[in-house]
Design an enzyme around this catalytic site. Structure first.
Site, PDB file in Angstrom:
ATOM      1  CB  THR A 112     -12.882   2.525  -9.885  1.00 33.53           C
ATOM      2  OG1 THR A 112     -11.643   1.954  -9.434  1.00 33.53           O
ATOM      3  CG2 THR A 112     -13.033   2.294 -11.380  1.00 33.53           C
ATOM      4  CG  ASN A 122     -11.707  -0.007  -5.562  1.00 34.35           C
ATOM      5  OD1 ASN A 122     -11.803  -1.000  -6.257  1.00 34.35           O
ATOM      6  ND2 ASN A 122     -11.014   1.075  -5.946  1.00 34.35           N
ATOM      7  CD  GLU A 150     -12.387  -1.377  -9.792  1.00 38.32           C
ATOM      8  OE1 GLU A 150     -11.338  -0.715  -9.876  1.00 38.32           O
ATOM      9  OE2 GLU A 150     -12.532  -2.503 -10.296  1.00 38.32           O
TER      10      GLU A 150
END
Length: 305
Positions: A205, A207, A253
């Site tokens: 991911t 962030n 996120e």
């Protein structure tokens, strides 16, 4: 576009078309007012938006503001919509206690050389909010400017307003929010290193930590698109504190569906399309992974419609 945190003082002979208000969100109602003043550019008028750095209510109650748009975001959207000058003035005691006619004379006439004003029917200004559109029309005859009272933009029977948008945003009703705004709600920030647990479960991911003054939708998972370095990526985004892994800061996120690039340090704009589910604490990372895979399938299906 010229951006200033002071009351502009235009050169002699330069005229302006002005709209005034809080302009949080630059929603469809605000865009209607901006269209009115930008049309006057054909008559060699500068299109001026006169607004404040905080709302009068936030100033009086000493409440830290949360905005639909940050100051930088509002500047960018205003310029895109044809504004020549954005005056984002500090809301001070002096301004709060200024009599309406003094405000018109000193600011609109002597400094901005206003020839045309566009305001909504509920616009109020000056000490004790005693100034209104009808007073502006009366003063316009004395000082030589015209006033157009622009009817509110409607959503059914309800006026489109920042308050209405905030209500829907707090429900996570992103489709309604985007319809009222006339653009897709977004937040921005630099992509930073997280705990990288997403990589361990096969869902890497990006962030980011949003600006402190930005009002976010409720904690939960959303279908999103992210603009990074000029490219658009479809994905799903979690807004919140990630209770399964005990992170204690509010973050955004995003899992980008088709991206294997190193994006750390780059600016990202995350656009919210649909709320999927609330934030939830899972018993294990394996349970979290199963749910994320379901969210990804739902997100992909959304963009294939």
């Amino acid at each position: 576009m010229i951006y200033t945190t002071e009351i502009p003082h235009l050169e002699q002979g330069v005229r302006s078309a002005v709209t005034l208000g809080k302009f949080d969100g630059l929603h469809r109602g605000h865009q209607k007012l901006i269209h009115c003043i930008s049309e006057k550019r054909r008559e060699d008028c500068r299109a001026v938006v006169f607004t404040f750095d905080v709302s009068p209510r936030s100033y009086i109650l000493k409440v830290p503001p949360k905005f639909l748009l940050t100051y930088e975001e509002r500047r960018e959207l205003a310029e895109e919509r044809g504004v020549d000058i954005l005056a984002e003035c500090p809301f001070t005691e002096e301004l709060m206690h200024m009599e309406p006619e003094q405000f018109v004379k000193e600011y609109l006439v002597e400094r901005l050389h206003a020839e045309y004003l566009a305001v909504g029917p509920d616009f109020r200004f000056g000490h004790k909010r005693e100034g209104n559109p009808q007073m502006l029309q009366k003063l316009g005859k004395e000082y030589g400017f015209t006033v157009e009272i622009v009817e509110k933009e409607k959503d059914g029977s309800r006026d489109i307003s920042s308050t209405y948008i905030r209500e829907e945003l707090e429900k996570g009703n992103m489709e309604k929010v985007n319809g009222l705004l006339g653009y897709t709600y977004f937040t921005r920030g630099e992509i930073v290193h997280g705990r990288q647990l997403g990589r361990t479960i096969g869902v890497p991911t990006a962030n980011l930590i949003p600006p402190e003054i930005k009002k976010l939708p409720p904690n939960g998972v959303y279908i999103t698109k992210s603009l990074i370095n000029g490219k658009i990526y479809e994905g799903i985004t979690n807004v919140g504190y990630k209770p399964t892994v005990r992170e204690n800061f509010l973050g955004v996120e995003t899992y980008l569906f088709c991206c294997n690039e190193n994006l750390y340090g780059q600016e990202a704009e995350v656009r919210f399309y649909q709320y999927l589910r609330p934030e939830k604490k899972f018993d294990s990372l394996e349970d979290l992974k199963k749910q994320l895979n379901q969210d990804v399938e739902t997100g992909r299906a959304f963009f294939q419609k």
